[in-house]
Write a protein that holds these residues in place. Sequence first.
Motif, PDB file in Angstrom:
ATOM      1  N   GLY A  23       1.087   6.927  -6.814  1.00  0.00           N
ATOM      2  CA  GLY A  23      -0.126   7.405  -6.670  1.00  0.00           C
ATOM      3  C   GLY A  23      -0.359   8.929  -7.359  1.00  0.00           C
ATOM      4  N   GLY A  24       0.488   9.774  -7.250  1.00  0.00           N
ATOM      5  CA  GLY A  24       0.414  10.890  -7.649  1.00  0.00           C
ATOM      6  C   GLY A  24       0.135  10.765  -9.378  1.00  0.00           C
ATOM      7  N   VAL A  56       1.021   3.723  -3.445  1.00  0.00           N
ATOM      8  CA  VAL A  56       0.316   4.967  -2.993  1.00  0.00           C
ATOM      9  C   VAL A  56       1.396   6.174  -3.249  1.00  0.00           C
ATOM     10  CG1 VAL A  56      -0.900   6.518  -1.420  1.00  0.00           C
ATOM     11  CG2 VAL A  56      -1.629   4.038  -1.699  1.00  0.00           C
ATOM     12  N   TYR A  57       2.416   6.001  -2.623  1.00  0.00           N
ATOM     13  CA  TYR A  57       3.511   7.098  -2.606  1.00  0.00           C
ATOM     14  C   TYR A  57       4.310   6.978  -3.718  1.00  0.00           C
ATOM     15  CZ  TYR A  57       1.414   8.423   1.949  1.00  0.00           C
ATOM     16  OH  TYR A  57       0.553   8.624   2.903  1.00  0.00           O
ATOM     17  N   VAL A  58       4.659   6.055  -4.314  1.00  0.00           N
ATOM     18  CA  VAL A  58       5.588   6.219  -5.526  1.00  0.00           C
ATOM     19  C   VAL A  58       4.670   6.242  -6.931  1.00  0.00           C
ATOM     20  CG1 VAL A  58       6.915   4.717  -7.336  1.00  0.00           C
ATOM     21  CG2 VAL A  58       7.176   4.534  -4.699  1.00  0.00           C
ATOM     22  N   THR A 108       0.671  -1.349   0.090  1.00  0.00           N
ATOM     23  CA  THR A 108      -0.062   0.124   0.199  1.00  0.00           C
ATOM     24  C   THR A 108       0.871   1.215  -0.010  1.00  0.00           C
ATOM     25  OG1 THR A 108      -1.829  -1.207   1.321  1.00  0.00           O
ATOM     26  CG2 THR A 108      -1.913   1.129   1.158  1.00  0.00           C
ATOM     27  N   LEU A 109       1.888   1.323   0.817  1.00  0.00           N
ATOM     28  CA  LEU A 109       2.702   2.535   1.034  1.00  0.00           C
ATOM     29  C   LEU A 109       3.556   2.555  -0.412  1.00  0.00           C
ATOM     30  CD1 LEU A 109       3.970   2.368   4.736  1.00  0.00           C
ATOM     31  CD2 LEU A 109       1.977   3.579   3.816  1.00  0.00           C
ATOM     32  N   LEU A 155      -5.093   6.044   5.067  1.00  0.00           N
ATOM     33  CA  LEU A 155      -4.714   6.806   4.095  1.00  0.00           C
ATOM     34  C   LEU A 155      -5.916   7.566   3.214  1.00  0.00           C
ATOM     35  CD1 LEU A 155      -2.095   4.469   2.223  1.00  0.00           C
ATOM     36  CD2 LEU A 155      -1.745   6.451   4.044  1.00  0.00           C
ATOM     37  N   ARG A 169      -3.645  11.788  -5.381  1.00  0.00           N
ATOM     38  CA  ARG A 169      -3.262  10.324  -4.797  1.00  0.00           C
ATOM     39  C   ARG A 169      -4.666   9.919  -3.974  1.00  0.00           C
ATOM     40  NH1 ARG A 169       0.850  12.558  -2.998  1.00  0.00           N
ATOM     41  NH2 ARG A 169       2.384  11.192  -4.238  1.00  0.00           N
ATOM     42  N   HIS A 170      -5.422  10.588  -3.513  1.00  0.00           N
ATOM     43  CA  HIS A 170      -6.613  10.358  -2.663  1.00  0.00           C
ATOM     44  C   HIS A 170      -7.445   9.015  -3.743  1.00  0.00           C
ATOM     45  CE1 HIS A 170     -10.939  10.315  -1.655  1.00  0.00           C
ATOM     46  NE2 HIS A 170     -10.413  10.007  -0.490  1.00  0.00           N
TER      47      HIS A 170
END
Length: 288
Positions: free
Chosen positions: A77-78, A73-75, A69-70, A163, A88-89
């Motif tokens: 997600g944008g 989402v953070y790699v 998930t992390l 998140l 990202r949401h």
Amino acid sequence: MSTTTTTLTPAPAGSTGPAPSKAAVAGEGRIGLRANLRHVGALARRNLLQIKKDPESMFDVLLMPVIFTLLFVYVFGGSVGSSLGGDRHDYVNYLIPGLMAMMGMNIAMAVGTGVNDDFRKGVMDRFRTMPIARSSVLIAKIVVELGRMMVATLILLVMGFALGMTLETSVLGLLAAVALSAVFGAAIMWIFILLGLSMKTAQAVQGMGMLVLMPLQFGSSIFAPTQTMPGWLQAFTDYNPLSNLADAVRGLMMGGPVSSSVWWTLAWAAGITLVTAPLAVSKFRKKT
């Protein structure tokens, strides 16, 4: 009148049990449903006790949902969120249902390696000498792994809500999504059980499993929409059962049409089980 109780006690680790007796194999067909369920329960308890003795075997279940998930989402997600017309949401709402579809695939690999390891230690040879249904040994494995899958799914959902994931449908839709993922996950476990019975080592099972998992996971709609993929890859994703499962789970949780994806997923699960389960049980009987 006296009764005889059969205790399902595996052979000590590292020992090699005797070959299955003809009497045990012949008596298997007379085992009733109630006795079969009792055997599955006893064997599932044995597998749970193994986990209790080796809690490190739960690390994949506890950490995999968090890391995946992390990471995604953070790699991604944008950029992927932008392609979805949001941020990202929006990608969190897209990703978490997809990862739910993936949980069963990754956890299923542990079933194959576990079966292979039990044969190497001689535990399965001991089970095959007992007057129990051969399928009960394998079904007990699946029952325990489904429990592990539910733990991983719960952690994944907690991560998603933490998140910012929002459930657009209802709790019933969420439960239906979890149930559908479990049904498909159980079907995939039969494939890995067959691999575990066919390959010589647990490392070989893992290697073959990765060759199966990687194309199915990344050539699907789990991590990103398929519209921007090349035409030949889109054709593959259309027939990829993981894409159908991910789309069905996403629809059940976030809204949208689900009937076609749900029926295709159930059809895939039924087809895989009908083909691989009898092969796995037959291989279990004959494996030397």
